[in-house]
Design an enzyme around this catalytic site. Structure first.
Site, PDB file in Angstrom:
ATOM      1  N   PRO A  84    -100.271  -6.533 -50.554  1.00 56.09           N
ATOM      2  CA  PRO A  84    -100.630  -5.268 -51.200  1.00 56.09           C
ATOM      3  C   PRO A  84     -99.547  -4.221 -51.000  1.00 56.09           C
ATOM      4  O   PRO A  84     -98.993  -4.088 -49.916  1.00 56.09           O
ATOM      5  CB  PRO A  84    -101.924  -4.867 -50.477  1.00 56.09           C
ATOM      6  CG  PRO A  84    -101.854  -5.553 -49.158  1.00 56.09           C
ATOM      7  CD  PRO A  84    -101.132  -6.840 -49.404  1.00 56.09           C
ATOM      8  N   THR A 125     -98.810  -0.112 -52.234  1.00 57.12           N
ATOM      9  CA  THR A 125     -99.101   1.123 -52.975  1.00 57.12           C
ATOM     10  C   THR A 125     -97.902   1.466 -53.856  1.00 57.12           C
ATOM     11  O   THR A 125     -96.765   1.485 -53.398  1.00 57.12           O
ATOM     12  CB  THR A 125     -99.394   2.268 -51.999  1.00 57.12           C
ATOM     13  OG1 THR A 125    -100.614   1.987 -51.317  1.00 57.12           O
ATOM     14  CG2 THR A 125     -99.531   3.593 -52.724  1.00 57.12           C
ATOM     15  N   GLN A 154    -107.777  -5.100 -53.094  1.00 58.97           N
ATOM     16  CA  GLN A 154    -107.819  -4.578 -51.729  1.00 58.97           C
ATOM     17  C   GLN A 154    -108.557  -3.240 -51.724  1.00 58.97           C
ATOM     18  O   GLN A 154    -108.130  -2.281 -52.384  1.00 58.97           O
ATOM     19  CB  GLN A 154    -106.429  -4.384 -51.140  1.00 58.97           C
ATOM     20  CG  GLN A 154    -106.514  -4.029 -49.648  1.00 58.97           C
ATOM     21  CD  GLN A 154    -105.209  -3.565 -49.052  1.00 58.97           C
ATOM     22  OE1 GLN A 154    -104.706  -2.515 -49.433  1.00 58.97           O
ATOM     23  NE2 GLN A 154    -104.672  -4.325 -48.121  1.00 58.97           N
ATOM     24  N   TYR A 181    -105.754   3.229 -41.699  1.00 58.62           N
ATOM     25  CA  TYR A 181    -106.744   3.792 -42.625  1.00 58.62           C
ATOM     26  C   TYR A 181    -108.145   3.689 -42.017  1.00 58.62           C
ATOM     27  O   TYR A 181    -108.288   3.375 -40.845  1.00 58.62           O
ATOM     28  CB  TYR A 181    -106.600   3.128 -43.991  1.00 58.62           C
ATOM     29  CG  TYR A 181    -105.221   3.369 -44.568  1.00 58.62           C
ATOM     30  CD1 TYR A 181    -104.765   4.667 -44.811  1.00 58.62           C
ATOM     31  CD2 TYR A 181    -104.336   2.316 -44.801  1.00 58.62           C
ATOM     32  CE1 TYR A 181    -103.480   4.905 -45.288  1.00 58.62           C
ATOM     33  CE2 TYR A 181    -103.057   2.543 -45.280  1.00 58.62           C
ATOM     34  CZ  TYR A 181    -102.632   3.842 -45.522  1.00 58.62           C
ATOM     35  OH  TYR A 181    -101.361   4.093 -45.979  1.00 58.62           O
ATOM     36  N   ARG A 184    -107.886  -7.580 -43.923  1.00 57.75           N
ATOM     37  CA  ARG A 184    -106.522  -7.394 -43.436  1.00 57.75           C
ATOM     38  C   ARG A 184    -106.537  -6.569 -42.156  1.00 57.75           C
ATOM     39  O   ARG A 184    -107.215  -5.534 -42.089  1.00 57.75           O
ATOM     40  CB  ARG A 184    -105.646  -6.695 -44.482  1.00 57.75           C
ATOM     41  CG  ARG A 184    -104.151  -6.775 -44.114  1.00 57.75           C
ATOM     42  CD  ARG A 184    -103.266  -6.108 -45.141  1.00 57.75           C
ATOM     43  NE  ARG A 184    -101.928  -6.702 -45.139  1.00 57.75           N
ATOM     44  CZ  ARG A 184    -100.810  -6.045 -45.380  1.00 57.75           C
ATOM     45  NH1 ARG A 184    -100.844  -4.758 -45.656  1.00 57.75           N
ATOM     46  NH2 ARG A 184     -99.650  -6.665 -45.372  1.00 57.75           N
ATOM     47  N   GLY A 238     -93.953  -8.536 -49.546  1.00 58.70           N
ATOM     48  CA  GLY A 238     -94.076  -7.307 -50.307  1.00 58.70           C
ATOM     49  C   GLY A 238     -92.877  -7.043 -51.182  1.00 58.70           C
ATOM     50  O   GLY A 238     -92.881  -7.325 -52.373  1.00 58.70           O
TER      51      GLY A 238
END
Length: 357
Positions: A22, A24, A97, A178, A225, A308
């Protein structure tokens, strides 16, 4: 080479073991709806064994960054359906995700402008990029004990919405500082109720979220994750071995599709978590070259490797690796926000070869 062996992960049949992590990219609409550019970006990378999408907020309060997608409104579901259809038509597999940023947020980046929520009213160090420039992140509002089950239900609703949007599954983001990771940590979680204090209490939110998602869409379509010992976004973990051993012991009986581990360099912990986890282990060894990552597969330290920047810059990465071809270099200046440049304009090997002729 183990890299090219097919594998069953939950309900998904993977043709090989090189997956997309993943990332962003900040290129959705202001209302969190994916765009045609997003459709093309993911379609281009459908040859990856599995695509894990960028962090996608499960609720309005889950948004922390500018122009990130959501999966909690009908319009967002419709937008993501175009993405999943494109990926599936190209022969790929894709999971959403779910990322609630918690205290890593700024009101200026959200449609509602509310104060961020978190386990405790502890302001994180650092700044957040907003439309008016970098700003200090504010002190978040601590969720009350009575509110926490409602946040868990937001994840459940988002998981249901993801399946309605055509995703093959859902990955709960419990890493990188997070919300789920904030509950796990020693510094962001200062609670004295059943969600704070001891390790048994600090893992409770993560277990409840994953359990709700698995109950809603099936454990075979649910992943998690984690990033043990990762201080990113001002996180402190004083006993990662004890913390993550307890978390995995609580989750293992659920028979989830996979665990996605962002490796921080603690080889002993990786060994212990690999041994404790009963289903597929996806490993992201950030910063390592491809040979080192493939060595993890061959040694049995991972079942799938996720990359990534390599996938970002090489939409046809599996074909390039199979051919032993050179890789495009990623352009960090275009990672976040912007248009097609540095997003959908990286050439495939076939395109690069054609241009060179």
């Amino acid at each position: 080479m183990t890299l090219w062996e097919p594998l069953t992960v939950g309900s998904m049949q993977l043709p090989h073991r090189l997956a997309m992590a993943p990332m962003t990219r900040d290129r959705s609409r202001p209302d969190g709806v994916p765009t045609e550019l997003n459709v093309e970006y993911y379609r281009q990378r459908a040859s990856m064994a599995l695509i894990v999408t960028e962090g996608t907020q499960p609720s309005a309060d889950g948004q922390g960054y500018l122009l990130t997608p959501g999966i909690h409104t009908d319009a967002q579901v419709a937008g993501w359906r175009e993405v999943t259809d494109a990926v599936h038509d190209a022969g790929g597999r894709i999971v959403a995700q779910l990322m609630h940023t918690g205290r890593i947020a700024h009101p200026d980046n959200t449609p509602h402008g509310r104060q961020p929520v978190a386990p405790s009213a502890v302001r994180p160090a650092g700044v957040m990029f907003t439309a008016s420039g970098p700003q200090e992140m504010p002190t978040p509002r601590a969720l009350t004990t009575a509110e926490v089950p409602g946040v868990v239900q937001e994840y459940r609703h988002a998981a249901s919405a993801a399946i309605a949007a055509g995703f093959d599954g859902v990955e709960v983001h419990g890493a990188n500082g997070y919300l789920v990771h904030q509950f796990l940590s020693d510094n962001a979680n200062q609670r004295t109720d059943a969600y704070g204090g001891s390790i048994a209490h600090r893992i409770r939110f993560a277990v409840e979220v994953v359990s709700a998602v698995a109950d809603e869409i099936g454990a075979e379509r649910t992943g998690l994750r984690i990033s043990p010992s990762n201080p990113y976004n001002d996180i402190v973990e004083t006993d990662p071995h004890g913390l993550y051993s307890a978390l995995l012991a609580a989750l293992a009986p659920m028979d989830l599709a996979y665990l996605h581990l962002m490796h921080s360099g603690d080889e002993e912990l990786l060994h212990d978590l690999r041994r404790a986890w009963p289903t597929a282990l996806l490993l992201n060894r950030a910063g390592a070259d491809l040979d080192a990552r493939v060595a993890d597969l061959d040694a049995g330290r991972a079942d799938v490797i996720t990359v990534g920047a390599m996938a970002l810059a090489n939409p046809d990465l599996p074909a390039r690796v199979r051919a032993g071809a050179p890789l495009n270099a990623p352009d960090p200046g275009t990672f976040y926000g912007g248009d097609h440049r540095g997003y959908t304009d990286y050439p495939t090997l076939e395109e690069a070869t054609s241009r060179a002729r």
